[in-house]
Design a protein around this motif. Structure first.
Motif, short mmCIF file in Angstrom:
data_model
loop_
_atom_site.label_atom_id
_atom_site.label_comp_id
_atom_site.label_asym_id
_atom_site.label_seq_id
_atom_site.Cartn_x
_atom_site.Cartn_y
_atom_site.Cartn_z
N GLN B 66 0.83 -1.20 0.00
CA GLN B 66 0.00 0.00 0.00
C GLN B 66 0.87 1.26 0.00
N GLY B 67 2.16 1.05 0.19
CA GLY B 67 3.07 2.19 0.32
C GLY B 67 3.32 2.91 -0.99
N THR B 68 4.22 3.87 -0.93
CA THR B 68 4.52 4.68 -2.10
C THR B 68 5.27 3.87 -3.14
N MET B 69 4.86 4.02 -4.39
CA MET B 69 5.50 3.29 -5.49
C MET B 69 6.96 3.73 -5.62
N LEU B 113 12.99 3.98 4.47
CA LEU B 113 11.56 4.06 4.78
C LEU B 113 11.28 5.14 5.82
N ILE B 115 13.16 7.81 6.50
CA ILE B 115 13.36 9.15 5.92
C ILE B 115 12.15 9.52 5.06
N HIS B 116 11.64 8.53 4.32
CA HIS B 116 10.46 8.80 3.49
C HIS B 116 9.27 9.21 4.36
N ASP B 117 9.05 8.46 5.46
CA ASP B 117 7.93 8.80 6.36
C ASP B 117 8.13 10.17 6.99
N ARG B 120 7.67 12.70 3.81
CA ARG B 120 6.30 12.66 3.30
C ARG B 120 5.44 11.79 4.21
N PRO B 122 2.43 9.89 6.00
CA PRO B 122 1.20 9.38 5.39
C PRO B 122 -0.05 10.17 5.76
N GLY B 123 -0.01 10.89 6.88
CA GLY B 123 -1.15 11.72 7.27
C GLY B 123 -0.65 12.98 7.93
N SER B 124 -1.52 13.99 7.97
CA SER B 124 -1.07 15.25 8.56
C SER B 124 -0.82 15.06 10.05
N VAL B 126 0.95 12.90 11.49
CA VAL B 126 1.18 11.51 11.92
C VAL B 126 2.49 11.02 11.32
N ARG B 127 3.39 10.63 12.18
CA ARG B 127 4.63 10.01 11.71
C ARG B 127 4.73 8.65 12.38
N PRO B 128 4.60 7.58 11.61
CA PRO B 128 4.68 6.26 12.22
C PRO B 128 6.04 6.05 12.88
#
Lengths: 269, 175
Positions: B66-69, B113, B115-117, B120, B122-124, B126-128
């Motif tokens: 489901q993650g970013t391509m 992963l 650094i990507h999170d 960018r 996934p939600g305003s 929210v940083r997993p």
């Protein structure tokens, strides 16, 4: 590699998410049996009671504690009675839903499920339910397979309200809205959700407690599932990044990544 | 490399990743079987084939996630570059090599992963949490020892090196 870097870090998500092919369907012959066998094995291993090799004193002490526990459990039974009533409500929802087996989970680090054997009635954005409440939405569907984005997935947003089960003077248990606060529930990944939009002072004055529930109250979702459970409060504390706000952690009733099957709401009343 | 065998490996690995990973979760972290396959390919295949094979495995994981391509394909591309450039100096068959390489590769993937999170989310707002990704790297490294040990026995099916390599051409062979 340069293309993948651009896709992952530079290009807007709307460009890279267009019409992603649901390749998960090809993996079902492998993923479905392994998922069910592994989940079954895990369930068996967790449930297996250890052989009791304790002394009589330890068992006697435990009996004493269990007597005290009985009184607490009587309260719990009443709460579970209310839960059973909620499940009955879900039972009524069955006429609007189709049941599909889970064939696997997201292959990356996201909270998602793969459903197999889906019908053409399953479309994107349809709500997905399980016995414990709201599981998520259909993220993409096609070719006999669907990908479900779980409520615990990072960035999943839904609004709700707080409720609590309160014993009335006549002995019945009723669901009572705890406060007028409007929590926005966001998935935090790793099987958890978080509410971070409420001021700490309001949360304290509302006297929210662990084990209170958050139920769905969101106009963008179908009316038939308003009031269905999203999760229960696991902890309340001061937010680390914003000291004036509370951080309320929620948990679903059971591990959503280990569900055997789910209900997709394919019809609207 | 025999690409049919590679395709079967990719299929089985991705199937195991979707089927087994969640059931094997410990403390919020699950193993990454695809990463183990990437290490196996990179340790044994010729340089260009290894880079392509790792990238394709990442692309397939991106497509089934489901993650970013592009996220996993980029990560595994980096992993492949690292492994291919260091494999001349390591003992490829040793269990400790499998453990340490998978650990380093897992940490590298986790860093990409995370650094990507961070860049960018996934939600305003929210940083997993990043720690499950690093736990997952360690978990994968532990499991890599038996998995890569089993894959090592299947090396002949992959034909990583041409069967003719190192043999005298037939025209010079003694009759």
């Amino acid at each position: 590699m340069a293309l993948s870097f651009l896709s992952a870090f530079v290009a807007p998500a709307r460009l890279t998410e267009l019409q992603r092919v649901p390749l998960e369907g090809l993996l079902v012959p492998i993923s479905r049996p392994t998922y069910h066998i592994a989940t079954w094995l895990r369930g068996r291993l967790v449930r297996t009671p250890p052989e009791d090799s304790r002394s009589f004193d330890a068992i006697r002490q435990e009996n004493l504690e269990l007597r005290q526990e009985i009184s607490r459990l009587q309260m719990e039974v009443e709460r579970l009675g209310a839960l059973a009533a909620e499940r009955q409500n879900l039972g009524d929802l069955k006429s609007l839903c189709d049941r599909f087996p889970v064939a696997g989970t997201d292959s990356g680090d996201r909270d998602g499920l793969i459903l197999s054997g889906i019908s053409a009635a399953v479309k994107e954005q349809q709500p997905v339910l399980y016995g414990g409440g709201l599981a998520g939405t259909v993220d993409r569907a096609g070719e006999g397979v669907a990908h479900v984005r779980l409520v615990t997935d990072a960035g999943f947003v839904v609004s709700g309200q707080f409720v609590r089960f309160v014993k009335q003077p006549d002995g019945t248990v009723q669901v009572v809205r705890v406060s007028q606060l409007l929590p926005i529930v966001q998935g935090a990944g790793g099987g958890q959700m978080v509410i971070a939009n409420l001021p700490l002072q309001d949360v304290t004055s509302a006297q929210l407690q662990p084990d209170d529930w958050v139920v769905l109250s969101d106009n963008t979702w179908p009316a038939a599932i308003q009031g269905i459970r999203v999760g229960r409060i696991a902890s309340i504390k001061r937010a680390q990044r914003a000291a004036l706000f509370a951080e309320i952690k929620l948990e679903p009733e059971s591990g959503l990544m280990r569900l055997g099957d789910v209900w997709v709401m394919t019809r609207n009343p | 490399m025999r690409w049919i065998t590679y395709a079967i490996l990719a299929y089985v690995t991705l199937g195991m990743q979707t089927g087994l990973s969640a059931a094997l979760h410990v403390a919020g972290a699950g193993p990454n079987f695809v990463l183990m396959s990437v290490i196996f390919i990179c340790l044994n295949a010729p340089r260009d084939t290894a880079l392509l094979g790792a990238f394709l495995l990442g692309a397939l994981q991106d497509l089934t996630s489901q993650g970013t391509m592009g996220l996993y394909s980029f990560s595994y591309g980096l992993v492949a570059l690292m492994v291919v450039s260091s494999r001349q100096t390591i003992y490829r068959e040793h269990a400790l090599t499998h453990f340490s390489l998978t650990l380093v590769a897992g940490v590298l993937t986790a860093m990409v992963l995370a650094i990507h999170d961070w860049i960018r989310p996934p939600g305003s707002g929210v940083r997993p949490a990043a720690w499950p990704l690093f736990y997952s790297a360690f978990y994968s490294a532990l499991l890599a020892v038996p998995v890569l040990g089993a894959l090592r026995r299947m090396k002949p099916f992959f034909r990583f090196r041409s069967q003719q390599r190192g043999r005298m051409p037939r025209m010079f062979a003694a009759r």
